[in-house]
Design a protein around this motif. Structure first.
Motif, short mmCIF file in Angstrom:
data_model
loop_
_atom_site.label_atom_id
_atom_site.label_comp_id
_atom_site.label_asym_id
_atom_site.label_seq_id
_atom_site.Cartn_x
_atom_site.Cartn_y
_atom_site.Cartn_z
N UNK A 1 0.84 -1.20 0.00
CA UNK A 1 0.00 0.00 0.00
C UNK A 1 0.87 1.25 0.00
N UNK A 2 1.89 1.28 0.83
CA UNK A 2 2.77 2.45 0.89
C UNK A 2 3.55 2.60 -0.41
N UNK A 3 4.08 1.50 -0.94
CA UNK A 3 4.89 1.58 -2.16
C UNK A 3 4.04 1.79 -3.41
N UNK A 4 2.74 1.69 -3.27
CA UNK A 4 1.84 2.04 -4.38
C UNK A 4 1.92 3.54 -4.66
N UNK A 5 2.16 4.33 -3.62
CA UNK A 5 2.15 5.79 -3.74
C UNK A 5 3.54 6.43 -3.63
N UNK A 6 4.46 5.76 -2.96
CA UNK A 6 5.75 6.37 -2.61
C UNK A 6 6.90 5.60 -3.22
N UNK A 7 7.94 6.32 -3.64
CA UNK A 7 9.08 5.66 -4.29
C UNK A 7 9.83 4.75 -3.33
N UNK A 8 9.92 5.16 -2.08
CA UNK A 8 10.60 4.36 -1.06
C UNK A 8 9.87 4.50 0.27
N UNK A 9 10.03 3.52 1.19
CA UNK A 9 9.44 3.68 2.52
C UNK A 9 10.00 4.91 3.22
N UNK A 10 11.30 5.18 3.02
CA UNK A 10 11.92 6.32 3.66
C UNK A 10 11.24 7.62 3.27
#
Length: 275
Positions: free
Chosen positions: A167-176
């Motif tokens: 879910x996070x990597x669907x929107x963001x290039x990296x978790x950081x």
């Protein structure tokens, strides 16, 4: 000729965006969230199309009456966008104008494509409307903030951590990047994450809410609970929640209004099947 900008050139489109419009194009132009930008002129763009990095649509920006750009856009979609979209599983083009003047242009440009449309609503929060005293207790569920420790799941305490990570990597290039610019909360049930509310896009202090609840746990007010917790965090930290949903999604609208969000503006989306 329509060309793609390099990420280092996205700044050239900052003056082309509708300041009163959508959050997603702003987040991409500023390099906060991933995406691609196609423009009429690499050196001095006056019209463009932004492809959201989560493959959730295309935004048309700036001059809607640019004859050169408009004359090429159908061919560009057919020959460049369509093949690449199909590689990632997209079969439908979803287009949105960054300002309402694009509506008429989009209808004319794609009239031969069996064009369909739908209505969207955007909700936001004014502090006077905040409903922080709602009692939305949900037994057997724990609402926790999404942290790097939770995301990494080093102790294997979460059985379906891939739900959160994807879910996070669907929107963001990296978790950081997410942990630097975004926020999020989730509901946990018996070592399983069952509902997630995160910043899908973020610009300055405005955070676009994305929320998802596993089907088997829907109908238990979990979406309201995690959303209210997210909004409370925004309220306490001078952040602005931004909720974008389809007008036909009565459940999503009900949740937004239940927690005190107000309808800020509406817009149309258009869709057609890739050839």
């Amino acid at each position: 000729m329509i060309s793609e900008l390099k990420k280092s050139e996205f700044f050239k489109c900052e003056g082309l965006l509708n300041e009163q419009g959508h959050l997603e194009p702003k987040a991409i132009v500023k390099g906060i969230n991933p995406g691609r930008i196609f423009v009429d002129d690499i050196d001095s763009p006056t019209s463009g199309m932004i492809w959201l990095g989560n493959n959730d649509g295309f935004f048309f920006i700036a001059n809607e009456r640019n004859e050169g750009f408009n004359a090429e856009i159908n061919h560009f979609i057919n020959t460049i966008i369509s093949p690449e979209a199909k590689k990632v599983g997209l079969t439908w083009f979803e287009g949105i104008g960054n300002h309402s003047r694009w509506d008429e242009t989009i209808q004319k440009l794609f009239k031969y494509r069996n064009l369909e449309s739908w209505n969207q609503r955007v909700y936001s929060l004014e502090k006077k409307d905040y409903k922080g005293n709602l009692d939305l207790a949900v037994e057997e569920y724990n609402i926790v903030r999404i942290t790097e420790t939770l995301f990494n799941n080093s102790k294997n305490s979460i059985n379906n951590i891939d739900f959160l990570q994807s879910k996070i990597l669907e929107f963001w290039t990296t978790p950081e990047r997410f942990f630097h610019d975004g926020i999020g909360y989730c509901a946990v049930y018996k070592n399983k994450i069952v509902s997630i509310c995160i910043s899908g896009f973020a610009v300055c202090n405005v955070h676009c809410i994305d929320i998802e609840t596993l089907e088997e746990h829907q109908g238990k007010k979990l979406a309201q609970k995690v959303a209210l917790t997210f909004v409370k965090h925004c309220y306490d930290n001078n952040l602005v929640p931004y909720w974008d949903c389809m007008e036909s999604n009565k459940t999503s609208i009900a949740v937004a209004e239940k927690i005190g969000l107000k309808n800020a503006f509406n817009y149309k989306g258009y869709t057609f099947k890739f050839e």
